[in-house]
Design a protein around this motif. Structure first.
Motif, PDB file in Angstrom:
ATOM      1  N   ASN A   1      88.305   3.520  12.492  1.00 54.65           N
ATOM      2  CA  ASN A   1      87.082   2.334  11.714  1.00 54.65           C
ATOM      3  C   ASN A   1      86.291   2.015  12.725  1.00 54.65           C
ATOM      4  O   ASN A   1      86.620   1.982  14.003  1.00 54.65           O
ATOM      5  CB  ASN A   1      88.180   1.238  11.414  1.00 54.65           C
ATOM      6  N   GLY A   2      85.116   1.597  12.129  1.00 57.91           N
ATOM      7  CA  GLY A   2      84.147   1.091  12.827  1.00 57.91           C
ATOM      8  C   GLY A   2      82.994   0.325  12.099  1.00 57.91           C
ATOM      9  O   GLY A   2      82.986   0.107  10.878  1.00 57.91           O
ATOM     10  N   SER A   3      82.179  -0.288  12.906  1.00 58.03           N
ATOM     11  CA  SER A   3      81.008  -1.202  12.112  1.00 58.03           C
ATOM     12  C   SER A   3      79.714  -0.577  12.960  1.00 58.03           C
ATOM     13  O   SER A   3      79.545  -0.350  13.921  1.00 58.03           O
ATOM     14  CB  SER A   3      81.161  -2.445  12.511  1.00 58.03           C
ATOM     15  N   VAL A   4      78.739  -0.574  12.007  1.00 59.24           N
ATOM     16  CA  VAL A   4      77.355   0.183  12.264  1.00 59.24           C
ATOM     17  C   VAL A   4      76.259  -0.834  11.630  1.00 59.24           C
ATOM     18  O   VAL A   4      76.287  -0.981  10.550  1.00 59.24           O
ATOM     19  CB  VAL A   4      77.148   1.377  12.007  1.00 59.24           C
ATOM     20  N   ASN A   5      75.237  -1.110  12.399  1.00 59.13           N
ATOM     21  CA  ASN A   5      74.093  -1.870  11.867  1.00 59.13           C
ATOM     22  C   ASN A   5      72.939  -0.585  12.177  1.00 59.13           C
ATOM     23  O   ASN A   5      72.837  -0.305  13.186  1.00 59.13           O
ATOM     24  CB  ASN A   5      73.680  -2.980  12.721  1.00 59.13           C
ATOM     25  N   ALA A   6      72.414  -0.385  11.030  1.00 59.85           N
ATOM     26  CA  ALA A   6      71.313   0.794  10.989  1.00 59.85           C
ATOM     27  C   ALA A   6      70.210   0.307  11.582  1.00 59.85           C
ATOM     28  O   ALA A   6      69.234   1.291  11.931  1.00 59.85           O
ATOM     29  CB  ALA A   6      71.306   1.339   9.461  1.00 59.85           C
ATOM     30  N   ASN A   7      69.873  -1.066  11.611  1.00 61.20           N
ATOM     31  CA  ASN A   7      68.518  -1.555  12.273  1.00 61.20           C
ATOM     32  C   ASN A   7      67.450  -0.756  11.450  1.00 61.20           C
ATOM     33  O   ASN A   7      66.377  -0.501  11.793  1.00 61.20           O
ATOM     34  CB  ASN A   7      68.281  -1.229  13.548  1.00 61.20           C
ATOM     35  N   TYR A   8      67.608  -0.988  10.139  1.00 59.38           N
ATOM     36  CA  TYR A   8      66.494  -0.233   9.103  1.00 59.38           C
ATOM     37  C   TYR A   8      66.276   1.088   8.881  1.00 59.38           C
ATOM     38  O   TYR A   8      65.656   1.237   8.034  1.00 59.38           O
ATOM     39  CB  TYR A   8      65.170  -1.257   9.480  1.00 59.38           C
ATOM     40  N   LEU A   9      66.984   2.018   9.688  1.00 55.64           N
ATOM     41  CA  LEU A   9      66.681   3.388   9.717  1.00 55.64           C
ATOM     42  C   LEU A   9      67.771   4.120   8.991  1.00 55.64           C
ATOM     43  O   LEU A   9      69.037   3.383   9.432  1.00 55.64           O
ATOM     44  CB  LEU A   9      66.451   3.745  11.238  1.00 55.64           C
ATOM     45  N   SER A  10      67.540   5.249   8.388  1.00 53.64           N
ATOM     46  CA  SER A  10      68.783   5.937   7.912  1.00 53.64           C
ATOM     47  C   SER A  10      69.416   6.130   9.121  1.00 53.64           C
ATOM     48  O   SER A  10      68.964   6.867  10.081  1.00 53.64           O
ATOM     49  CB  SER A  10      68.220   7.100   7.264  1.00 53.64           C
ATOM     50  N   THR A  11      70.785   6.183   9.207  1.00 58.02           N
ATOM     51  CA  THR A  11      71.566   6.531  10.192  1.00 58.02           C
ATOM     52  C   THR A  11      72.722   7.247   9.894  1.00 58.02           C
ATOM     53  O   THR A  11      73.587   6.972   8.899  1.00 58.02           O
ATOM     54  CB  THR A  11      72.045   5.027  10.946  1.00 58.02           C
ATOM     55  N   VAL A  12      73.087   8.290  10.608  1.00 57.85           N
ATOM     56  CA  VAL A  12      74.410   9.259  10.533  1.00 57.85           C
ATOM     57  C   VAL A  12      75.555   8.492  11.447  1.00 57.85           C
ATOM     58  O   VAL A  12      75.278   8.420  12.566  1.00 57.85           O
ATOM     59  CB  VAL A  12      73.850  10.470  10.954  1.00 57.85           C
ATOM     60  N   VAL A  13      76.689   8.511  10.661  1.00 53.88           N
ATOM     61  CA  VAL A  13      77.804   7.819  11.491  1.00 53.88           C
ATOM     62  C   VAL A  13      78.860   9.170  11.396  1.00 53.88           C
ATOM     63  O   VAL A  13      79.301   9.420  10.464  1.00 53.88           O
ATOM     64  CB  VAL A  13      78.236   6.679  10.669  1.00 53.88           C
ATOM     65  N   THR A  14      79.334   9.317  12.809  1.00 50.51           N
ATOM     66  CA  THR A  14      80.511   9.996  12.928  1.00 50.51           C
ATOM     67  C   THR A  14      81.682   9.410  13.772  1.00 50.51           C
ATOM     68  O   THR A  14      81.309   8.183  14.271  1.00 50.51           O
ATOM     69  CB  THR A  14      80.162  11.421  13.628  1.00 50.51           C
ATOM     70  N   PHE A  15      82.753   9.721  13.728  1.00 48.99           N
ATOM     71  CA  PHE A  15      83.604   9.457  14.760  1.00 48.99           C
ATOM     72  C   PHE A  15      84.142  10.706  15.728  1.00 48.99           C
ATOM     73  O   PHE A  15      84.361  11.858  15.132  1.00 48.99           O
ATOM     74  CB  PHE A  15      84.982   8.947  14.191  1.00 48.99           C
ATOM     75  N   GLU A  16      84.344  10.343  17.059  1.00 49.64           N
ATOM     76  CA  GLU A  16      84.779  11.374  18.130  1.00 49.64           C
ATOM     77  C   GLU A  16      86.219  11.106  18.512  1.00 49.64           C
ATOM     78  O   GLU A  16      86.442   9.877  18.614  1.00 49.64           O
ATOM     79  CB  GLU A  16      83.746  11.461  19.242  1.00 49.64           C
TER      80      GLU A  16
END
Length: 421
Positions: free
Chosen positions: A149-164
């Motif tokens: 689990n995690g949280s992300v703020n894209a800051n207005y831009l399309s953002t790709v999210v992954t986990f390592e």
């Protein structure tokens, strides 16, 4: 402009002054329209709303009006522009296709046959930056699987999210988040289900988020998959690592000592007079033990054979070491309790189960026989005694405290086993 011409006659007898006004129309100077720029509104990473007001047509009809913009300080219609019709008056214009995190210069314009007039220049910057992230606690932990689990703020831009993730901070594996890509300017919860893990193994993981302005990594966190231990009857229990200790993650259910000897089941009123080991089901209902485990008197604990081989009932010092590791008695209970109100009565205050100990409210059987507090409290024996009593711990649905008290040895409490060092 007018020119006054005076004509004088040569006749001496008649002085006639004739004032002749000749209107000489000189060419009026060409004038461009006059226009005012409007303040911006509704600014996003890729768009903005502005507009203007044409206050004067100048020397000819306004044939085009609108907004022009540029990353240079003096925008003109030779740069980017958007037309919003013709004529005088106010107009609104929405500009799209802007780049995030960029400073722009904008002004209104109006054009007639004499040329183009401009309003004052307005400066603005579109929002946007590399993403912000936080790695959160793992959930749905099992023997070979878990949810990252995690949280992300894209800051207005399309953002790709992954986990390592991996067995070290080299992170040998990567998996896309279920929620990817993400957009907007608020923190969004993201997760990824992983499987194929090894039992009883510690893994490291972190969140990773990338947009056009950069890549951000969350902090490293770790978890240990459940191990397992089997009692004499073949019942398999999950185990969890908490600090330097390894605990069962479930309450004991066995009806036999680890040498195969049956533990007497006592359901009647003789319970309180026993001086030997016994067990019971809460309210003498076997289905309660399926969920909460069985209740044992302290004499069963004292045999030394209650837990599987290689495991034992924790003594008072081992319980204290657990609470100390978890921040002290006032905090430890919340970190041990199962979350939610499926088993715990509301409000189940402070429960996080961050240890995966999954403490359940199995209640107690008093020394004189009655059952009490199923769903509200969980009680667990220690192997340590006082002069006439024995130490135990209990957790409540009303707070996050781990309580330490003495009990009569004839009471019926739950048991959690701890692995031998």
């Amino acid at each position: 402009m007018f020119r006054l011409i005076r004509i004088k006659t040569s006749n001496t007898n008649v002085l006639i002054n004739i004032l002749l006004c000749f209107i000489v129309l000189t060419c009026t100077k060409d004038r461009v329209p006059e226009v005012e720029s409007s303040e911006i509104s509704e600014l996003t990473a890729n768009s903005v709303v502005s507009g203007g007001t044409v206050t004067s047509e100048g020397s000819g009809a306004v044939i085009s009006r609108g907004i022009c913009w540029s990353t240079q300080s003096i925008p003109t219609i030779s740069d980017n522009k958007k037309s919003e019709g013709s004529g005088t008056g106010s107009f609104i214009s929405t500009i799209t296709g802007l780049n995030a995190a960029t400073t722009y210069y904008l002004r209104a314009y109006a054009t007639n046959s004499s040329g183009t007039g401009y309003g004052e220049v307005i400066t603005f910057s579109t929002p946007g930056q590399s993403p912000a992230v936080s790695t959160n606690e793992v959930t749905n932990l099992e023997f070979i699987s878990a949810t990252l689990n995690g949280s992300v703020n894209a800051n207005y831009l399309s953002t790709v999210v992954t986990f390592e993730y991996g067995t070290s901070t080299i992170y040998d594996n990567s998996i896309d988040a279920t929620q990817t890509p993400v957009n907007g300017n608020a923190y969004i919860e993201t997760s990824a289900d992983i499987t194929g893990l090894t039992e009883g193994t510690t893994y490291h993981y972190r969140i990773k988020a990338s947009n056009s302005l950069g890549t951000t990594y969350g902090e490293d966190m770790s978890f240990t998959t459940f191990g397992k231990v089997t009692d004499i009857e073949g019942t398999i229990y999950k185990t969890c690592v908490i600090g330097s200790q390894i605990w069962m993650a479930e309450n004991l259910k066995t009806t036999k000592y680890n040498n195969g000897t049956a533990i007497p089941l006592v359901s009647d009123g003789t319970w309180g007079s026993l001086l030997t080991g016994a067990y019971c089901d809460y309210e003498n209902t076997a289905s309660n033990s399926d969920t909460y485990g069985r209740l044992y008197n302290w004499y069963a604990v004292n045999t030394g054979n209650l837990c599987p081989y290689g495991w034992h009932v924790p003594d008072d010092n081992e319980w204290t070491a657990l609470s100390t590791y978890l921040g002290g008695e006032n905090e430890a209970g919340g970190k041990l309790k199962e979350t939610g109100i499926i088993h715990w009565a509301s409000p189940n205050a402070g429960a996080t189960n961050m240890t995966h100990f999954t403490a359940l409210p199995g209640g107690v059987r008093f020394g004189d026989g009655p059952f009490y507090q199923l769903g509200n409290r969980g009680y667990w024996w220690s192997s340590s005694i006082t002069t006439t009593m024995a130490w135990y711990r209990y957790l409540s649905n009303y707070d996050k405290v781990m309580y330490r008290y003495e009990s009569v040895r004839s009471a019926g409490n739950s048991v959690r086993c701890i692995k031998d060092n």
